[in-house]
Write an enzyme that holds these catalytic residues in place. Structure first.
Site, short mmCIF file in Angstrom:
data_model
loop_
_atom_site.label_atom_id
_atom_site.label_comp_id
_atom_site.label_asym_id
_atom_site.label_seq_id
_atom_site.Cartn_x
_atom_site.Cartn_y
_atom_site.Cartn_z
N SER A 221 0.84 -1.21 0.00
CA SER A 221 0.00 0.00 0.00
C SER A 221 0.87 1.25 0.00
O SER A 221 0.58 2.24 -0.67
CB SER A 221 -0.93 0.00 1.21
N ARG A 225 0.34 3.52 -3.25
CA ARG A 225 -0.29 4.82 -3.01
C ARG A 225 0.50 5.94 -3.68
O ARG A 225 -0.04 6.75 -4.44
CB ARG A 225 -0.41 5.08 -1.52
N ASN A 229 -0.77 7.88 -7.16
CA ASN A 229 -0.99 9.33 -7.18
C ASN A 229 -0.12 10.02 -8.21
O ASN A 229 -0.59 10.87 -8.97
CB ASN A 229 -0.70 9.91 -5.80
#
Lengths: 291, 156
Positions: A221, A225, A229
């Site tokens: 994660s 992440r 992004n």
């Protein structure tokens, strides 16, 4: 922009895929090292990602070191004050979250924050500037992704380092068996008394599956992440850049869109660097907490 | 987005940069920061201390001034009373001296008067005798009236 040049790709789809390709160097099965024919080959180095990431890391190190060396205790300069703001911000974040006594966590957090921030900031450089210069006027380099954090390998590489540190701190704080104990005895504590002992192996198995997934979810994660992004941001910049190859009205709209998205992206850039740092601290803090 | 050996490269790069930062960067910055914090702390403490010392010194100075004032007052009082005493003594001495001189003057005057009276008496009696002798020489023998003349001289 690139579409105007004679060497550029013809369609917008080509333009986009071209911008999403890394400059790669790999070892083929025959043992030769070749450029850019590396699909599916693990022994590939994304040269652009590595170059920019190491370059920015070096910039971070030498810039900060140059300022730190000239720093004065009594009368700090403005540059030194700016650096100290960053350092104190990181230091207080670490002190608020991490309650152990580690000489590594704070420098680790500082490195992560500033390095990731610098890599993310590369996203604000217009997508065609550096690739086009390198491709057409300097070296004839065909691919150049200048934002290392839009490369999933880079974010995974960093989260792996964090993952190893999680294992190391668990081991250091709680001894060699603690990791397995943590994995097996949480979240449901099995009972070894009376008839409930029959259920214990099942509970342990359940715990193991759950906790191993949770353990691996941490670095996954963390990296995805950041990657997600930055990749999305980069993609939108590429789409906006496509507008520049249209007529003057679409180009002007593209300019406005670029400014707006860059302003918004500035937040994401900083926030993601902060989140990466903060989660690293939190994970390591959890790992080194005693029961 | 293929996964490839870049992961390993990036992990190594990260370890190197974190090591560099922990070894050659962080200590310098944080030491300078902590030293400054210490200095500021020391400075504030010193300021507090000197403030306290100032208050104390002011109180001490007040005390000294008050003491001095008290002493000055008492010295002044003493001086006043001593002066009064001296004046009173002087007055008494003056009075005594005046009385003494007055008494001496009176005694002298009396003595002088007595002496003048004696002299005068002698002279008067001599004159009386001489005059009586002359009268008597002419009229009668002086021996018959000698006792009367003696009595007269005594009365003078």
């Amino acid at each position: 922009m690139a579409a105007e040049g004679g060497h550029g790709p013809a369609s917008s789809a080509e333009y986009i895929t071209h911008h999403l390709k890394n400059l790669q160097y790999c070892k083929t099965e025959s043992g030769d090292w070749v450029w850019n024919e590396c699909a599916g080959n693990f022994w590939t180095i994304n040269v652009d990602s590595m170059f920019w990431s190491v370059f920015l890391g070096t910039v971070f190190f030498f810039l900060f070191r140059a300022i730190a060396k000239k720093s004065s205790v009594g009368k700090p300069t403005k540059v030194q004050a700016a650096l100290e703001i960053i350092v104190e911000f990181v230091d207080s974040s670490v002190k608020d979250t991490f309650h152990g006594t580690s000489r590594l966590i704070a420098p680790l957090a500082l490195t992560i924050f500033v390095w990731v921030l610098l890599m993310n900031v590369m996203d604000l450089v217009p997508v065609d500037w550096i690739p086009v210069v390198l491709a057409q006027w300097v070296f004839g380099i065909p691919y150049m992704k200048i934002v290392p954090t839009t490369d999933v390998n880079v974010t995974f590489g960093m989260s792996f380092a964090v993952f190893f540190l999680i294992l190391y701190y668990t081991h250091k704080a709680k001894g060699p068996l603690a990791l397995w104990y943590d994995l097996a005895m949480h979240p449901i504590a099995p009972s070894f008394k009376g008839p409930a002992i029959i259920a214990a192996p099942l509970i342990i198995l359940f715990n193991l599956i759950l906790e191993i997934v949770a353990l691996f979810a941490k670095p996954l994660s963390l990296s995805l992440r950041l990657f997600g992004n930055m990749f999305a941001g980069e993609l939108i910049f590429i789409l906006i850049a496509l507008m520049f190859s249209g007529n003057i009205i679409i180009g002007a709209m593209g300019g406005v869109a670029h400014l707006l998205w860059a302003a918004f992206h500035l937040l994401i850039v900083t926030l993601q660097a902060f989140i990466f740092m903060m989660l690293t601290i939190v994970y390591l803090s959890l790992a080194s907490e005693k029961h | 987005m293929d996964l490839n050996a870049t992961i390993i490269g990036q992990t190594i790069a990260m370890i190197v940069f974190v090591w560099l930062c922990a070894k050659f960067l962080w200590p310098y910055i944080i030491d300078a920061l902590e030293e400054r914090q210490q200095q500021i702390d020391d400075g504030l403490k010193a300021a507090d201390k000197s403030q306290e010392a100032l208050v104390k010194a002011a109180a001490e100075a007040d005390e000294i001034v008050a003491d001095a004032r008290k002493q000055a007052t008492s010295i002044l009082d003493q001086a006043h009373s001593r002066a009064n005493e001296i004046v009173a003594d002087g007055k008494a001495d003056g009075v005594k001296e005046r009385e003494r001189q007055l008494a001496a003057a009176k005694a002298e005057i009396e003595q002088e008067a007595n002496r003048a009276r004696e002299e005068l008496r002698g002279q008067v009696s001599a004159i009386a005798i001489a005059s009586a002798e002359k009268i008597l020489n002419r009229e009668i023998d002086g021996k018959a009236h000698d006792d009367i003349l003696g009595k007269l001289a005594q009365e003078l």
